[in-house]
Design a protein around this motif. Sequence first.
Motif, PDB file in Angstrom:
ATOM      1  N   SER A 191      18.546  -9.995  23.382  1.00 52.54           N
ATOM      2  CA  SER A 191      18.520  -9.499  24.763  1.00 52.54           C
ATOM      3  C   SER A 191      17.133  -9.653  25.391  1.00 52.54           C
ATOM      4  O   SER A 191      16.892  -9.190  26.508  1.00 52.54           O
ATOM      5  N   SER A 192      16.220 -10.326  24.693  1.00 51.36           N
ATOM      6  CA  SER A 192      14.883 -10.570  25.241  1.00 51.36           C
ATOM      7  C   SER A 192      14.981 -11.450  26.496  1.00 51.36           C
ATOM      8  O   SER A 192      15.736 -12.418  26.524  1.00 51.36           O
ATOM      9  N   PRO A 193      14.202 -11.143  27.527  1.00 48.60           N
ATOM     10  CA  PRO A 193      14.228 -11.949  28.762  1.00 48.60           C
ATOM     11  C   PRO A 193      13.323 -13.183  28.711  1.00 48.60           C
ATOM     12  O   PRO A 193      13.145 -13.856  29.713  1.00 48.60           O
ATOM     13  N   ILE A 194      12.765 -13.496  27.530  1.00 46.01           N
ATOM     14  CA  ILE A 194      11.744 -14.549  27.448  1.00 46.01           C
ATOM     15  C   ILE A 194      12.240 -15.909  27.949  1.00 46.01           C
ATOM     16  O   ILE A 194      11.510 -16.630  28.617  1.00 46.01           O
ATOM     17  N   LEU A 195      13.502 -16.262  27.657  1.00 48.96           N
ATOM     18  CA  LEU A 195      14.004 -17.582  28.078  1.00 48.96           C
ATOM     19  C   LEU A 195      14.024 -17.676  29.602  1.00 48.96           C
ATOM     20  O   LEU A 195      13.561 -18.676  30.180  1.00 48.96           O
ATOM     21  N   ASP A 196      14.554 -16.651  30.252  1.00 48.50           N
ATOM     22  CA  ASP A 196      14.587 -16.656  31.721  1.00 48.50           C
ATOM     23  C   ASP A 196      13.184 -16.589  32.296  1.00 48.50           C
ATOM     24  O   ASP A 196      12.887 -17.245  33.301  1.00 48.50           O
ATOM     25  N   ARG A 197      12.339 -15.806  31.648  1.00 55.85           N
ATOM     26  CA  ARG A 197      10.990 -15.592  32.184  1.00 55.85           C
ATOM     27  C   ARG A 197      10.189 -16.885  32.262  1.00 55.85           C
ATOM     28  O   ARG A 197       9.437 -17.099  33.205  1.00 55.85           O
ATOM     29  N   ILE A 198      10.362 -17.751  31.250  1.00 56.89           N
ATOM     30  CA  ILE A 198       9.589 -19.003  31.302  1.00 56.89           C
ATOM     31  C   ILE A 198      10.472 -20.228  31.543  1.00 56.89           C
ATOM     32  O   ILE A 198      10.035 -21.356  31.352  1.00 56.89           O
ATOM     33  N   GLY A 199      11.718 -19.968  31.985  1.00 52.61           N
ATOM     34  CA  GLY A 199      12.584 -21.051  32.461  1.00 52.61           C
ATOM     35  C   GLY A 199      13.061 -22.004  31.389  1.00 52.61           C
ATOM     36  O   GLY A 199      12.962 -23.223  31.547  1.00 52.61           O
ATOM     37  N   LEU A 200      13.606 -21.449  30.288  1.00 47.47           N
ATOM     38  CA  LEU A 200      14.054 -22.284  29.174  1.00 47.47           C
ATOM     39  C   LEU A 200      15.562 -22.183  28.994  1.00 47.47           C
ATOM     40  O   LEU A 200      16.176 -21.164  29.317  1.00 47.47           O
ATOM     41  N   LYS A 201      16.152 -23.251  28.462  1.00 52.07           N
ATOM     42  CA  LYS A 201      17.586 -23.267  28.180  1.00 52.07           C
ATOM     43  C   LYS A 201      17.815 -23.308  26.671  1.00 52.07           C
ATOM     44  O   LYS A 201      17.014 -23.867  25.924  1.00 52.07           O
ATOM     45  N   GLN A 202      18.963 -22.738  26.235  1.00 47.75           N
ATOM     46  CA  GLN A 202      19.338 -22.772  24.819  1.00 47.75           C
ATOM     47  C   GLN A 202      19.291 -24.197  24.288  1.00 47.75           C
ATOM     48  O   GLN A 202      19.861 -25.111  24.881  1.00 47.75           O
ATOM     49  N   ILE A 259      -1.211 -31.600  30.360  1.00 47.47           N
ATOM     50  CA  ILE A 259      -0.039 -32.049  29.603  1.00 47.47           C
ATOM     51  C   ILE A 259       1.214 -31.501  30.269  1.00 47.47           C
ATOM     52  O   ILE A 259       1.522 -30.305  30.172  1.00 47.47           O
ATOM     53  N   ASP A 260       1.922 -32.368  30.992  1.00 50.92           N
ATOM     54  CA  ASP A 260       3.150 -31.944  31.665  1.00 50.92           C
ATOM     55  C   ASP A 260       4.183 -31.497  30.641  1.00 50.92           C
ATOM     56  O   ASP A 260       4.392 -32.157  29.626  1.00 50.92           O
ATOM     57  N   GLY A 261       4.845 -30.377  30.925  1.00 49.61           N
ATOM     58  CA  GLY A 261       5.901 -29.897  30.042  1.00 49.61           C
ATOM     59  C   GLY A 261       5.422 -28.990  28.930  1.00 49.61           C
ATOM     60  O   GLY A 261       6.236 -28.437  28.186  1.00 49.61           O
ATOM     61  N   LEU A 262       4.089 -28.852  28.778  1.00 49.15           N
ATOM     62  CA  LEU A 262       3.544 -27.961  27.745  1.00 49.15           C
ATOM     63  C   LEU A 262       3.239 -26.607  28.371  1.00 49.15           C
ATOM     64  O   LEU A 262       2.441 -26.501  29.297  1.00 49.15           O
ATOM     65  N   GLN A 263       3.909 -25.575  27.861  1.00 52.41           N
ATOM     66  CA  GLN A 263       3.693 -24.220  28.363  1.00 52.41           C
ATOM     67  C   GLN A 263       2.919 -23.422  27.320  1.00 52.41           C
ATOM     68  O   GLN A 263       3.465 -23.074  26.274  1.00 52.41           O
ATOM     69  N   ILE A 264       1.649 -23.163  27.621  1.00 56.73           N
ATOM     70  CA  ILE A 264       0.821 -22.369  26.710  1.00 56.73           C
ATOM     71  C   ILE A 264       0.872 -20.924  27.183  1.00 56.73           C
ATOM     72  O   ILE A 264       0.584 -20.628  28.346  1.00 56.73           O
ATOM     73  N   VAL A 265       1.292 -20.044  26.273  1.00 49.96           N
ATOM     74  CA  VAL A 265       1.415 -18.625  26.611  1.00 49.96           C
ATOM     75  C   VAL A 265       0.601 -17.797  25.624  1.00 49.96           C
ATOM     76  O   VAL A 265       0.158 -18.297  24.586  1.00 49.96           O
ATOM     77  N   ASP A 266       0.397 -16.526  25.953  1.00 49.40           N
ATOM     78  CA  ASP A 266      -0.322 -15.625  25.047  1.00 49.40           C
ATOM     79  C   ASP A 266       0.537 -15.346  23.814  1.00 49.40           C
ATOM     80  O   ASP A 266       1.762 -15.530  23.852  1.00 49.40           O
ATOM     81  N   PRO A 267      -0.086 -14.885  22.703  1.00 50.80           N
ATOM     82  CA  PRO A 267       0.702 -14.527  21.514  1.00 50.80           C
ATOM     83  C   PRO A 267       1.855 -13.592  21.873  1.00 50.80           C
ATOM     84  O   PRO A 267       1.712 -12.709  22.727  1.00 50.80           O
ATOM     85  N   LEU A 268       3.001 -13.816  21.235  1.00 53.83           N
ATOM     86  CA  LEU A 268       4.232 -13.104  21.585  1.00 53.83           C
ATOM     87  C   LEU A 268       4.512 -11.951  20.632  1.00 53.83           C
ATOM     88  O   LEU A 268       4.064 -11.951  19.491  1.00 53.83           O
ATOM     89  N   GLY A 269       5.311 -11.013  21.097  1.00 53.19           N
ATOM     90  CA  GLY A 269       5.825  -9.959  20.245  1.00 53.19           C
ATOM     91  C   GLY A 269       6.927 -10.492  19.335  1.00 53.19           C
ATOM     92  O   GLY A 269       7.381 -11.642  19.476  1.00 53.19           O
ATOM     93  N   TYR A 270       7.367  -9.651  18.440  1.00 56.83           N
ATOM     94  CA  TYR A 270       8.346 -10.052  17.415  1.00 56.83           C
ATOM     95  C   TYR A 270       9.692 -10.437  18.027  1.00 56.83           C
ATOM     96  O   TYR A 270      10.272 -11.468  17.677  1.00 56.83           O
ATOM     97  N   HIS A 271      10.197  -9.635  18.944  1.00 60.09           N
ATOM     98  CA  HIS A 271      11.521  -9.916  19.518  1.00 60.09           C
ATOM     99  C   HIS A 271      11.521 -11.229  20.305  1.00 60.09           C
ATOM    100  O   HIS A 271      12.465 -12.025  20.191  1.00 60.09           O
ATOM    101  N   ASP A 272      10.479 -11.460  21.081  1.00 59.60           N
ATOM    102  CA  ASP A 272      10.387 -12.710  21.845  1.00 59.60           C
ATOM    103  C   ASP A 272      10.315 -13.908  20.906  1.00 59.60           C
ATOM    104  O   ASP A 272      10.944 -14.941  21.139  1.00 59.60           O
ATOM    105  N   SER A 273       9.560 -13.755  19.820  1.00 56.31           N
ATOM    106  CA  SER A 273       9.420 -14.859  18.866  1.00 56.31           C
ATOM    107  C   SER A 273      10.748 -15.172  18.182  1.00 56.31           C
ATOM    108  O   SER A 273      11.125 -16.344  18.026  1.00 56.31           O
TER     109      SER A 273
END
Length: 371
Positions: free
Chosen positions: A197-208, A266-280
């Motif tokens: 139920s983590s919102p991480i995929l929507d938050r950074i615009g990713l698909k399954q 680098i187009d397409g590379l999304q660098i984010v801060d270290p993630l929590g356990y559920h997001d990972s």
Amino acid sequence: MSKKLKTLIIAGARPNFMKVAPIIQQIQRYSEDVANNGTQLEYRLIHTGQHYDEKMSDVFFAELGIPAPDINLAVGSGSHAEQTANVMIKFEPICEQEKPDWVVVVGDVNSTLACTLVCAKLGIKVAHVEAGLRSYDRSMPEEVNRIVTDALADLLLTPSADANENLIREGIPASKIRLVGNVMIDSLMNNLEKARSSPILDRIGLKQKGFVYVTLHRPSNVDKQSALTLLMSALGKVAKELPVVFPMHPRTRKMCEQFNIPLDEIDGLQIVDPLGYHDSLCLTEAARFVLTDSGGLQEESTYFKTPCLTLRSNTERPVTVTMGSNKLSNLDRLSADIDEVLGRNTTIGQIPPLWDGRTSERIISSIIEAS
């Protein structure tokens, strides 16, 4: 007649937290169970403070529902010798004050070794969770920690059959060894609902199955300019086909700056801060494949049957390769390995035996039986 067992549980660094959480929860359940054969379990959680960055530590306690540590040794960073020595100096008086029946250490960090050494000198029994794992590469500090901890521990709780074989080969008596399974999978299964139920995929615009998840931090991959330049170039090629999500370790970011490797070009590379356990966990399950040098991610991707390329010459978790979805790679053949992964099914491999979410039950039963 009731028996009381007092246990100190050691957490030293971020990977340890996922291992101690289900053990603590199992102790609490056992203590509440009236049919516990008259054995009372008492525990205290000791955080050595080996990881002291809030993003690397406190957030994990909150996410995993671990109670605040009873004692924080707050050793902080330093060389391997300094860190090990500081843990020993601060942990010894705790043992003398608490007089535990058992000390439970997990994994292979400096705190694991340091607390085991203290107990060996004081005659306190040690149970090592994740015993018997070997990379056979002593240039890795973790390998030295594993070997010494296993040589001194009284109860060796192994995650897979190969770990038992390693210990027997090293002359450890079979009577000290218990195959209990992988406690990391207990944490994974306990947190699966929250991860999904983590919102991480929507938050950074990713698909399954439509992106690549990358975590890299080992010195062999990020501390040399030639290696890091090749690595970022390979990620740039992948990013032309699929988005690449890279929660970047502070040291990796620092090395990129030092080597003048531009990250924003680098187009397409999304660098984010270290993630929590559920997001990972969410990203590991949803990724097209994982590229990592982390031990935990090799195991988690195996459970999810997500293809994983491990950028190391060896692994202490060979079952993730022989049964699971993991493959060892290196910079010379990384591009070819990536092409191979992208050209096949999105889920591969099997879940190893006893990776069933009940390892913490077997750990507690083994400690009670050995008492």
